[in-house]
Design a protein around this motif. Structure first.
Motif, PDB file in Angstrom:
ATOM      1  N   GLU A  26       8.277  -2.189   3.157  1.00 14.26           N
ATOM      2  CA  GLU A  26       6.851  -2.449   3.377  1.00 14.26           C
ATOM      3  C   GLU A  26       5.984  -1.275   2.923  1.00 14.26           C
ATOM      4  N   SER A  27       6.436  -0.065   3.223  1.00 16.25           N
ATOM      5  CA  SER A  27       5.696   1.129   2.807  1.00 16.25           C
ATOM      6  C   SER A  27       5.695   1.251   1.289  1.00 16.25           C
ATOM      7  N   ALA A  28       6.836   0.963   0.658  1.00 15.54           N
ATOM      8  CA  ALA A  28       6.936   1.042  -0.804  1.00 15.54           C
ATOM      9  C   ALA A  28       5.967   0.060  -1.465  1.00 15.54           C
ATOM     10  N   SER A  29       5.868  -1.157  -0.904  1.00 21.83           N
ATOM     11  CA  SER A  29       4.942  -2.163  -1.442  1.00 21.83           C
ATOM     12  C   SER A  29       3.495  -1.683  -1.317  1.00 21.83           C
ATOM     13  N   SER A  30       3.167  -1.069  -0.174  1.00 19.32           N
ATOM     14  CA  SER A  30       1.803  -0.568   0.048  1.00 19.32           C
ATOM     15  C   SER A  30       1.470   0.582  -0.905  1.00 19.32           C
ATOM     16  N   ILE A  31       2.434   1.458  -1.141  1.00 16.77           N
ATOM     17  CA  ILE A  31       2.220   2.595  -2.044  1.00 16.77           C
ATOM     18  C   ILE A  31       1.969   2.101  -3.465  1.00 16.77           C
ATOM     19  N   ILE A  32       2.799   1.148  -3.924  1.00 18.72           N
ATOM     20  CA  ILE A  32       2.604   0.589  -5.267  1.00 18.72           C
ATOM     21  C   ILE A  32       1.254  -0.125  -5.359  1.00 18.72           C
ATOM     22  N   ALA A  33       0.869  -0.828  -4.292  1.00 19.31           N
ATOM     23  CA  ALA A  33      -0.409  -1.546  -4.281  1.00 19.31           C
ATOM     24  C   ALA A  33      -1.597  -0.597  -4.387  1.00 19.31           C
ATOM     25  N   GLU A  34      -1.459   0.619  -3.868  1.00 14.91           N
ATOM     26  CA  GLU A  34      -2.580   1.565  -3.855  1.00 14.91           C
ATOM     27  C   GLU A  34      -2.648   2.441  -5.110  1.00 14.91           C
ATOM     28  N   ILE A  35      -1.496   2.878  -5.628  1.00  9.75           N
ATOM     29  CA  ILE A  35      -1.523   3.820  -6.763  1.00  9.75           C
ATOM     30  C   ILE A  35      -0.967   3.219  -8.050  1.00  9.75           C
ATOM     31  N   GLY A  36      -0.405   1.992  -7.976  1.00  7.46           N
ATOM     32  CA  GLY A  36       0.179   1.395  -9.170  1.00  7.46           C
ATOM     33  C   GLY A  36       1.496   2.066  -9.537  1.00  7.46           C
ATOM     34  N   VAL A  37       1.957   1.811 -10.746  1.00  6.29           N
ATOM     35  CA  VAL A  37       3.217   2.399 -11.207  1.00  6.29           C
ATOM     36  C   VAL A  37       3.026   3.276 -12.448  1.00  6.29           C
ATOM     37  N   ASP A  38       1.822   3.282 -13.003  1.00  4.61           N
ATOM     38  CA  ASP A  38       1.540   4.093 -14.195  1.00  4.61           C
ATOM     39  C   ASP A  38       0.935   5.420 -13.763  1.00  4.61           C
ATOM     40  N   MET A  39       1.771   6.457 -13.723  1.00  2.75           N
ATOM     41  CA  MET A  39       1.305   7.772 -13.269  1.00  2.75           C
ATOM     42  C   MET A  39       0.569   8.557 -14.349  1.00  2.75           C
ATOM     43  N   ASP A  40       0.463   7.987 -15.554  1.00  5.48           N
ATOM     44  CA  ASP A  40      -0.321   8.643 -16.611  1.00  5.48           C
ATOM     45  C   ASP A  40      -1.811   8.657 -16.276  1.00  5.48           C
ATOM     46  N   LYS A  41      -2.211   7.808 -15.313  1.00  9.09           N
ATOM     47  CA  LYS A  41      -3.615   7.771 -14.891  1.00  9.09           C
ATOM     48  C   LYS A  41      -4.004   9.057 -14.158  1.00  9.09           C
ATOM     49  N   PHE A  42      -2.988   9.748 -13.628  1.00  5.57           N
ATOM     50  CA  PHE A  42      -3.223  11.005 -12.905  1.00  5.57           C
ATOM     51  C   PHE A  42      -2.562  12.143 -13.690  1.00  5.57           C
ATOM     52  N   PRO A  43      -3.340  13.104 -14.196  1.00  9.80           N
ATOM     53  CA  PRO A  43      -2.766  14.166 -15.030  1.00  9.80           C
ATOM     54  C   PRO A  43      -1.640  14.940 -14.353  1.00  9.80           C
ATOM     55  N   THR A  44      -1.809  15.229 -13.058  1.00  8.05           N
ATOM     56  CA  THR A  44      -0.789  15.985 -12.325  1.00  8.05           C
ATOM     57  C   THR A  44      -0.642  15.414 -10.926  1.00  8.05           C
ATOM     58  N   GLU A  45       0.375  15.885 -10.218  1.00  6.03           N
ATOM     59  CA  GLU A  45       0.562  15.454  -8.833  1.00  6.03           C
ATOM     60  C   GLU A  45      -0.574  15.937  -7.948  1.00  6.03           C
ATOM     61  N   GLU A  46      -1.190  17.071  -8.318  1.00  7.59           N
ATOM     62  CA  GLU A  46      -2.323  17.588  -7.549  1.00  7.59           C
ATOM     63  C   GLU A  46      -3.525  16.641  -7.632  1.00  7.59           C
ATOM     64  N   HIS A  47      -3.739  16.058  -8.832  1.00 12.83           N
ATOM     65  CA  HIS A  47      -4.834  15.098  -8.991  1.00 12.83           C
ATOM     66  C   HIS A  47      -4.615  13.871  -8.098  1.00 12.83           C
ATOM     67  N   LEU A  48      -3.380  13.387  -8.069  1.00 14.43           N
ATOM     68  CA  LEU A  48      -3.056  12.229  -7.238  1.00 14.43           C
ATOM     69  C   LEU A  48      -3.244  12.551  -5.756  1.00 14.43           C
ATOM     70  N   SER A  49      -2.789  13.728  -5.335  1.00 16.25           N
ATOM     71  CA  SER A  49      -2.917  14.133  -3.928  1.00 16.25           C
ATOM     72  C   SER A  49      -4.383  14.243  -3.526  1.00 16.25           C
ATOM     73  N   SER A  50      -5.201  14.779  -4.426  1.00 19.92           N
ATOM     74  CA  SER A  50      -6.628  14.910  -4.146  1.00 19.92           C
ATOM     75  C   SER A  50      -7.285  13.535  -4.062  1.00 19.92           C
TER      76      SER A  50
END
Length: 260
Positions: A160-184
């Motif tokens: 359930e948590s995995a589904s929610s995470i994918i629903a919120e951030i998607g699966v394409d991490m190229d949208k976020f330059p770094t992990e810091e950008h995603l965390s912010s």
């Protein structure tokens, strides 16, 4: 000034996930709202029982467990005596029958019956909707089955948590330059408030509330695991920073793992 920046191409576009991810997000967020509503209804039932001087929660750990549900149903019907209702208990509650008799003596009137019956019917209807939502979510998450399974290898992250995470951030991490950008963006980064060499409030930034709550819940689950890095991280912080800050820190680590 914002218009001038936009015309000059100096503004970065907002994160807008694909259509199927947005639809999955609608489903997972609606399911979360319904679960919260069910909790509110259960608390309302508990309040009505207390109003009738029925102290069921003082004896039964889960008012809506097997024994608790049976007792509430018989209270509404009003056909059984207190002694007969106390014998409906199962498991460990059998030893508490005498105490339960005292807890069930109250002023349970028609008004209380109507209110509890209405709440129970509302709970059942929402539970049926949640079943339909689960089927829809399972269908929507199917194209991302591999990503979902990979996320579940992180301690504390379940299906359930995995589904929610994918629903919120998607699966394409190229949208976020770094992990810091995603965390912010998620609001899981500690604040950077320093002036004249003095560090002030380190309060987390504003971000995605749904993702934040999911990560915090996963952080709590991870703190209960055995022999994991996340458990060690939680207990290294909880003593000096407190439970809430420790959970946010563990949730931040989980988000970094999701990004990687």
């Amino acid at each position: 000034w914002i218009c001038k920046l936009l015309r000059s191409g100096l503004l970065r576009g907002s994160f807008i996930p694909p259509k199927d991810i947005r639809q999955l997000r609608d489903l997972t967020r609606y399911k979360r709202k319904l679960i919260q509503a069910i909790s509110s209804e259960k608390n309302r039932v508990q309040k009505i029982l207390e109003d009738a001087n029925i102290k069921l929660s003082s004896v039964v750990s889960n008012t809506f467990g097997v024994s608790g549900n049976q007792i509430i149903e018989e209270l509404i019907k009003g056909e059984l005596s207190v002694e007969e209702m106390s014998k409906l208990t199962k498991g460990r509650l059998i030893k508490k029958q005498e105490v339960l008799k005292e807890a069930l003596v109250g002023q349970f009137e028609e008004h209380h019956k109507f209110m509890i019956q209405a709440s129970i019917e509302h709970i059942k209807s929402m539970e049926n909707i949640i079943k339909e939502l689960d089927a829809k979510i399972k269908k929507k998450i199917e194209p991302y089955k591999e990503d979902c399974e990979r996320l579940q290898t992180i301690p504390g992250v379940k299906e359930e948590s995995a589904s929610s995470i994918i629903a919120e951030i998607g699966v394409d991490m190229d949208k976020f330059p770094t992990e810091e950008h995603l965390s912010s963006w998620a609001g899981m980064s500690p604040g950077n408030n320093e002036s004249a060499g003095k560090k002030k409030s380190g309060k987390t930034t504003y971000g995605n509330k749904c993702l934040r709550s999911t990560l915090t819940e996963s952080g709590w689950a991870a703190s209960k695991t055995k022999n994991t890095y996340l458990r060690s991280k939680y207990y290294s912080l909880v003593g000096r920073r407190g439970k809430k800050r420790a959970l946010v820190a563990v949730g931040h680590k989980i988000l970094i793992m999701c990004y990687q």
